[in-house]
Enzyme design. Structure first.
Site, short mmCIF file in Angstrom:
data_model
loop_
_atom_site.label_atom_id
_atom_site.label_comp_id
_atom_site.label_asym_id
_atom_site.label_seq_id
_atom_site.Cartn_x
_atom_site.Cartn_y
_atom_site.Cartn_z
N GLU A 223 -10.36 5.31 2.65
CA GLU A 223 -11.08 4.17 3.17
C GLU A 223 -10.07 3.07 3.47
O GLU A 223 -8.99 3.03 2.88
CB GLU A 223 -12.11 3.67 2.15
CG GLU A 223 -11.60 2.67 1.12
CD GLU A 223 -10.46 3.19 0.24
OE1 GLU A 223 -9.63 2.36 -0.18
OE2 GLU A 223 -10.38 4.41 -0.02
N LYS B 210 0.81 -1.22 0.00
CA LYS B 210 0.00 0.00 0.00
C LYS B 210 0.84 1.28 0.00
O LYS B 210 0.42 2.29 -0.56
CB LYS B 210 -0.95 0.00 1.20
CG LYS B 210 -2.00 -1.10 1.18
CD LYS B 210 -2.95 -0.95 0.00
CE LYS B 210 -4.10 -1.94 0.07
NZ LYS B 210 -5.04 -1.79 -1.06
N SER C 65 1.69 -9.82 -0.66
CA SER C 65 1.36 -8.40 -0.67
C SER C 65 1.43 -7.74 0.71
O SER C 65 1.53 -6.52 0.81
CB SER C 65 -0.03 -8.18 -1.27
OG SER C 65 -0.98 -8.97 -0.60
#
Length: 340
Positions: free
Chosen positions: A56, A34, A323
């Site tokens: 969000e 991210k 991830s």
């Protein structure tokens, strides 16, 4: 062996050594892919003169990465998070608050990702003059899907460079989990023209496809519109998004990035699903065998890789996108194992 964020797993299956690499985005600052996107979008917000940033989050990793970027650039940070996700990702809620963000629980609807996006978009409409919406996945209205894909394409570029250095050729398989789809599209997009590289996206079958308690958008979805974009969507007869379920908060979404929908329709990528149980088994197995605790989201990719690994020849190469790391999920897994 570690290699610039790569980790080679030599898996003994059916008496044959398999070459399986992990692309370890879990080693990034804040623990997931991210941060690739949030720093870049924060710079966009800064260039636009916006000092208030909203986002969000579901698993909390995007929220933590957004709060980190906002702390770096001295911006106000508001994070919308479904009330259900606030409870199962309490550690990340605290991390966001430590970083200076205000976390607002969303109490409408199913109280997960869809509702968090609904409320964030409503905030943006009301406060567009001073607010930048830092969207976390490759979804939403234009230009977000293309922008997030571009910022996450570093995953694919690094994978290409690293596998060429390690093996002097491209992999045979790329495997990544898919919810909204940012980590997967970041990996896949850089190999789109390499037709010999098979790309597999893994989504949540939840309690089982037959139960209705899943988020298998690519498997069972039909064309529809959600949050300002068209994609394959789990929806009812009126076109309203269906309620969804996944053991992994970050995959709990009834839609998927529009480019993934194109990859599916064109046949360039294959999309499959694994159950909560298979995901939990993969989480435990990688932790015990390799000392790497994967996020439950990433564990979906691990689970499917475990299924197809026995079919690989000893010369075939698979890269799994890990991830995110699983610190955030340890309490949730401990609770589930206690109940089991």
């Amino acid at each position: 062996m570690t290699h610039y964020g790569f980790f080679l797993l030599l898996v003994q299956l059916h008496y044959t050594i398999k070459q399986i690499y992990l692309k370890r985005e879990c080693l990034n600052h804040t623990g997931a892919h991210k941060i690739n996107n949030t720093v870049e979008q924060a710079l966009v917000a800064k260039s636009l003169g916006k000092k208030r940033v909203i986002a969000e989050t579901v698993a909390g990793q995007h929220g933590v990465a957004t709060a980190t970027a906002c702390a770096l650039f001295d911006m106000e940070c508001i994070i919308y998070m479904g009330e259900v996700d606030c409870k199962r990702q309490a550690l990340n809620v605290f991390r966001m608050e430590l970083l200076g963000a205000k976390v607002i629980p969303v109490t409408i609807g199913q109280r997960t990702l869809k509702e968090a996006v609904d409320v964030a978009l409503g905030d943006l409409i009301e406060n567009y003059e001073n607010t930048f919406y830092l969207l976390g996945s490759a979804v939403g209205p234009d230009p977000y899907p293309a922008m997030v894909k571009h910022f996450q394409s570093i995953i694919g570029r690094e994978t290409r460079e690293q596998i060429m250095e390690a093996e002097n050729r491209l992999p045979d398989y790329l495997v990544a989990c898919v919810g909204g789809g940012s980590n997967a599209i970041g990996l896949f997009s850089e190999f789109y023209e390499d037709k010999n590289v098979k790309m597999i996206g893994v989504e949540p079958a939840g309690k089982g496809l037959e139960t209705g308690l899943h988020a298998a958008t690519m498997t069972l979805g039909t064309p529809g519109v959600i949050h300002g974009f068209k994609c394959l969507l789990l929806q009812d007869e009126n076109g309203e998004p269906s309620e969804v379920h996944s053991i992994a908060a970050g995959l709990d979404y009834p839609g998927v990035g529009p480019e993934h929908s194109f990859y599916k329709e064109s046949g360039r990528a294959e999309y499959v699903s694994v159950t909560d149980k298979e995901t939990l088994d993969a989480f435990l197995r990688l932790s015990k065998l390799e000392g790497i605790i994967p996020a439950l989201e990433s564990s979906h990719a691990i689970a499917y890789a475990m299924k197809i690994a026995p079919t690989l020849s000893k010369d075939e190469i698979m890269v799994i996108n890990l991830s995110g790391r699983g610190d955030k999920d340890v309490a949730q897994v401990a609770e589930m194992l206690g109940k089991m």
